[in-house]
Design an enzyme around this catalytic site. Structure first.
Site, PDB file in Angstrom:
ATOM      1  CD  GLU A 293      10.499  53.604  23.209  1.00  0.00           C
ATOM      2  OE1 GLU A 293      11.604  53.170  23.577  1.00  0.00           O
ATOM      3  OE2 GLU A 293       9.955  53.307  22.131  1.00  0.00           O
TER       4      GLU A 293
ATOM      5  NE  ARG B 150      20.160  49.652  31.850  1.00  0.00           N
ATOM      6  CZ  ARG B 150      18.913  49.805  31.371  1.00  0.00           C
ATOM      7  NH1 ARG B 150      17.925  49.045  31.804  1.00  0.00           N
ATOM      8  NH2 ARG B 150      18.656  50.691  30.446  1.00  0.00           N
TER       9      ARG B 150
ATOM     10  CE  LYS C  46      10.795  50.568  28.960  1.00  0.00           C
ATOM     11  NZ  LYS C  46      10.459  51.936  28.522  1.00  0.00           N
TER      12      LYS C  46
HETATM   13  P1  ATP Z   1      14.341  48.896  29.607  1.00  0.00           P
HETATM   14  O1  ATP Z   1      15.749  48.571  29.180  1.00  0.00           O
HETATM   15  O2  ATP Z   1      13.942  48.316  30.910  1.00  0.00           O
HETATM   16  O3  ATP Z   1      13.333  48.670  28.558  1.00  0.00           O
HETATM   17  P2  ATP Z   1      14.680  51.603  28.929  1.00  0.00           P
HETATM   18  O4  ATP Z   1      15.961  52.238  29.309  1.00  0.00           O
HETATM   19  O5  ATP Z   1      14.504  51.211  27.525  1.00  0.00           O
HETATM   20  O6  ATP Z   1      14.389  50.430  29.920  1.00  0.00           O
HETATM   21  P3  ATP Z   1      13.197  54.011  29.062  1.00  0.00           P
HETATM   22  O7  ATP Z   1      11.734  54.200  29.058  1.00  0.00           O
HETATM   23  O8  ATP Z   1      13.962  54.465  27.889  1.00  0.00           O
HETATM   24  O9  ATP Z   1      13.448  52.485  29.317  1.00  0.00           O
HETATM   25  O10 ATP Z   1      13.831  54.572  30.402  1.00  0.00           O
HETATM   26  C1  ATP Z   1      13.553  55.836  30.950  1.00  0.00           C
HETATM   27  C2  ATP Z   1      14.668  56.221  31.853  1.00  0.00           C
HETATM   28  O11 ATP Z   1      14.835  55.268  32.892  1.00  0.00           O
HETATM   29  C3  ATP Z   1      15.984  56.286  31.109  1.00  0.00           C
HETATM   30  O12 ATP Z   1      16.653  57.472  31.477  1.00  0.00           O
HETATM   31  C4  ATP Z   1      16.720  55.069  31.567  1.00  0.00           C
HETATM   32  O13 ATP Z   1      18.095  55.283  31.541  1.00  0.00           O
HETATM   33  C5  ATP Z   1      16.174  54.857  32.965  1.00  0.00           C
HETATM   34  N1  ATP Z   1      16.243  53.443  33.333  1.00  0.00           N
HETATM   35  C6  ATP Z   1      15.725  52.392  32.678  1.00  0.00           C
HETATM   36  N2  ATP Z   1      16.035  51.232  33.273  1.00  0.00           N
HETATM   37  C7  ATP Z   1      16.782  51.552  34.360  1.00  0.00           C
HETATM   38  C8  ATP Z   1      17.431  50.797  35.397  1.00  0.00           C
HETATM   39  N3  ATP Z   1      17.366  49.473  35.445  1.00  0.00           N
HETATM   40  N4  ATP Z   1      18.113  51.483  36.343  1.00  0.00           N
HETATM   41  C9  ATP Z   1      18.177  52.818  36.320  1.00  0.00           C
HETATM   42  N5  ATP Z   1      17.604  53.587  35.374  1.00  0.00           N
HETATM   43  C10 ATP Z   1      16.923  52.970  34.398  1.00  0.00           C
HETATM   44 MG    MG Z   2      14.701  52.704  26.013  1.00  0.00          MG
END
Ligand code: ATP
Ligand code: MG
Length: 553
Positions: free
Chosen positions: A34, A259, A269
């Site tokens: 995102e 994760r 984020k």
């Molecule tokens: P955050 O929780 O850090 O804001 P998010 O999951 O909301 O991260 P996205 O932009 O939706 O952020 O993530 C894009 C991809 O990266 C998704 O498939 C998510 O599952 C993966 N991802 C995000 N954080 C991690 C992590 N700590 N380890 C592994 N994969 C991750």
């Molecule tokens: Mg997300």
């Protein structure tokens, strides 16, 4: 050849089995960020996993921006994400935006309404929540649930046309208010947001919810393995429901993995954005940030990050990885690549009293003894040099082998010098040493007359370049997830000493160093030339990592 996916990876096993069973002609994965912030090391884990698994089986990987929430998204983030994925060394096959599918998503929602599988809800968010029930109790049906198809079609169109305010109506999937899985209790799939979208502008005022949009995006792109993190596990039945009842041609499957969490690191984020917005760091690419851009600015290489991601493996069990493991991989990567050099971080002037005044000689110094192909460099030597303040003690303890009155040490690549005198300022600080050198002891001439125990690094004073050194400690003092920490604000754990700035000197040949060049400074560790603060007048070095660690893989 880099070693690929050496650690355990259960997803690779699934893909192998699927191909064996003839389920797919081609593997298609996607990385779906995102665009609401910069990518971090956790995202790197997901990127490496998605791209390498497709690569290994001759498949494809899309970069897809999951931009269904106009409130938090921005083109700045889109651009940084593209840059970071490329920098990590990956080429996407397709570049897509969820917002390109808004028309199709709308049509699929209309299809659900026509099938009696979605309805427009008048209740507020709070009222919906109140009727949703709990893990132990079923939910209660809303009065809106019995609306006719015609009325639902009419209201949904009015939602789209902007006839309602934010929050006045939502569209819900009609599934099962008594389902043991709360995600299936008529989830909201569309909401109203009168906000300009970074991609579609003001074309839309209704936006699909992530849970509805994501399976449709995957299906449209023919994604075979939709890999996400464990928090989406309970949403999998909804994912499958949407693919089925929206009558998508392709049937993507969702797989979840744990994760990445790192010690002394916040990864969400939202929290990283807070650090940036409250000016607690120097932007998203501050070298203390776990963002890809921060790691890059600190001096990490794509290879080191990829190798780290491969080594940690892919599993379903929750775990926290020691940040020292990441450091291990950058040391390994730079060991043979980085030129060695000398820098003095806390300078103390040394005058070599028996060295001829005004004379400068140029000594040979190898660039990397572990990689002789890198050749050698010339370094100046003269009557005045700098050494580290910590390399002199007026009154040393036992086993201190550096400079103290009467003691002799070796200067790396140069001569033995002996401390004869020291000079103090009014405050009692030692500001200058007076030493003598022995011309017989020149490095490289095979002198064996006597031995000394200490070898010091140094920089010749008249040719030295001024430089700034930035030393880092972890930004976060306690581990996220520690008991009690979540209750407090994570900001209470920000380390006030995470950045230390020192003014010192580097070798004359550093005049040619460019931003992002990496060096191993004798005894101080690996450093990167900072691309943001380095100027024509002054080099700024970020410490990537110290030389030694107790960490063992
Ligand atoms: P955050 O929780 O850090 O804001 P998010 O999951 O909301 O991260 P996205 O932009 O939706 O952020 O993530 C894009 C991809 O990266 C998704 O498939 C998510 O599952 C993966 N991802 C995000 N954080 C991690 C992590 N700590 N380890 C592994 N994969 C991750
Ligand atoms: Mg997300």
């Amino acid at each position: 050849m880099e070693n690929k996916t050496s650690s355990s990876n259960f997803i690779k096993h699934i893909v192998t089995e699927d191909l064996k069973a003839g389920k797919h002609d081609e593997i298609v994965t996607r990385f779906p960020p995102e665009p609401n912030g910069y990518l971090h090391i956790g995202h790197a884990k997901s990127i490496v996993l998605n791209f390498e698994i497709a690569d290994e089986f001759n498949g494809r990987t899309n970069l897809r921006f999951d931009d269904t929430n106009p409130l938090k998204e921005d083109v700045e983030f889109v651009e940084s994400i593209k840059e970071d994925v490329k920098w990590l060394g990956f080429d996407w096959d397709g570049l897509f935006f969820a917002s390109n599918y808004f028309d199709e998503m709308y049509q699929r929602a209309v299809l659900l309404i026509k099938k009696g599988m979605a309805y427009v809800e008048d209740l507020s968010q709070e009222e919906i929540r109140a009727l949703r029930g709990t893990l132990k109790e079923p939910g209660k049906e809303s009065p809106s649930r019995s609306r006719s198809v015609e009325e639902n079609l009419d209201l949904f169109e009015k939602m789209k046309n902007g006839d309602f305010q934010n929050g006045e109506k939502v569209l819900r999937a009609k599934i099962d208010m008594a389902s043991p899985n709360i995600n299936l209790r008529d989830p909201v799939i569309y909401r109203i947001a009168h906000t300009t979208h970074h991609n579609t502008g003001d074309e839309w005022c209704i936006y699909p919810m992530y849970a509805f949009a994501h399976p449709i995006e995957d299906a449209i792109e023919g994604v075979t393995h939709s890999i996400c993190t464990l928090e989406f596990e309970d949403q999998r039945p909804l994912y499958d429901w949407i693919v089925e009842h929206c009558e998508m041609e392709a049937t993507p499957r969702q797989y979840e993995f744990a994760r990445l969490n790192l010690t002394n690191t916040v990864m969400s984020k939202r929290k990283l954005k807070q650090l940036v917005d409250e000016n607690l760091v120097d932007g998203w690419d501050d070298p203390r940030m776990p963002t890809i851009s921060g790691l890059r600015r600190k001096g990490y290489t794509p290879e080191s990050i990829r190798n780290f991601c491969r080594e940690i493996g892919v599993a379903r069990a929750f775990s926290t990885v020691d940040s020292q493991m990441l450091e291990h991989f950058i040391r390994e990567d730079l060991k043979l690549k980085a030129p060695r050099t000398m820098g003095v971080l806390r300078p103390l002037k040394v005058v070599i009293t028996n060295y001829p005044e005004g004379e400068v000689e140029w000594l040979d110094a190898e660039i990397n003894p572990e990689n002789p192909e890198m050749g050698s460099r010339k370094i100046p030597f003269s009557r005045e040099i700098y050494v580290e303040q910590e390399d002199f003690m007026e009154d040393p303890p036992k086993k201190y082998f550096r400079l103290f009155p009467g003691n002799e040490v070796r200067l790396k690549h140069a001569y033995f010098i002996k401390c004869e005198e020291f000079i103090k300022d009014e405050d009692g600080n030692v500001v200058e040493l007076r030493c003598t050198y022995d011309p017989e002891t020149k490095s490289g001439t095979g002198f064996t007359g006597r031995k000394v125990k200490g070898t010091l690094h140094w920089v010749e004073a008249t040719n030295a370049k001024q430089a700034e050194f930035r030393l880092y400690e972890p930004l976060i003092l306690e581990e996220e997830g520690d008991e009690g920490v979540e209750e407090k604000s994570f900001l209470d754990n920000v380390n006030p000493n995470s950045l230390q700035i020192l003014k010192g000197y580097v070798e004359e040949n550093m005049a040619h160093a460019k931003p992002q060049d990496k060096f191993q400074f004798f005894r101080h560790g690996y450093f990167n030339v900072d691309p943001k603060h380095t100027t024509r007048e002054q080099l700024v070095f970020n410490q990537i990592v110290s030389l030694k660690s107790s960490f063992k893989l």
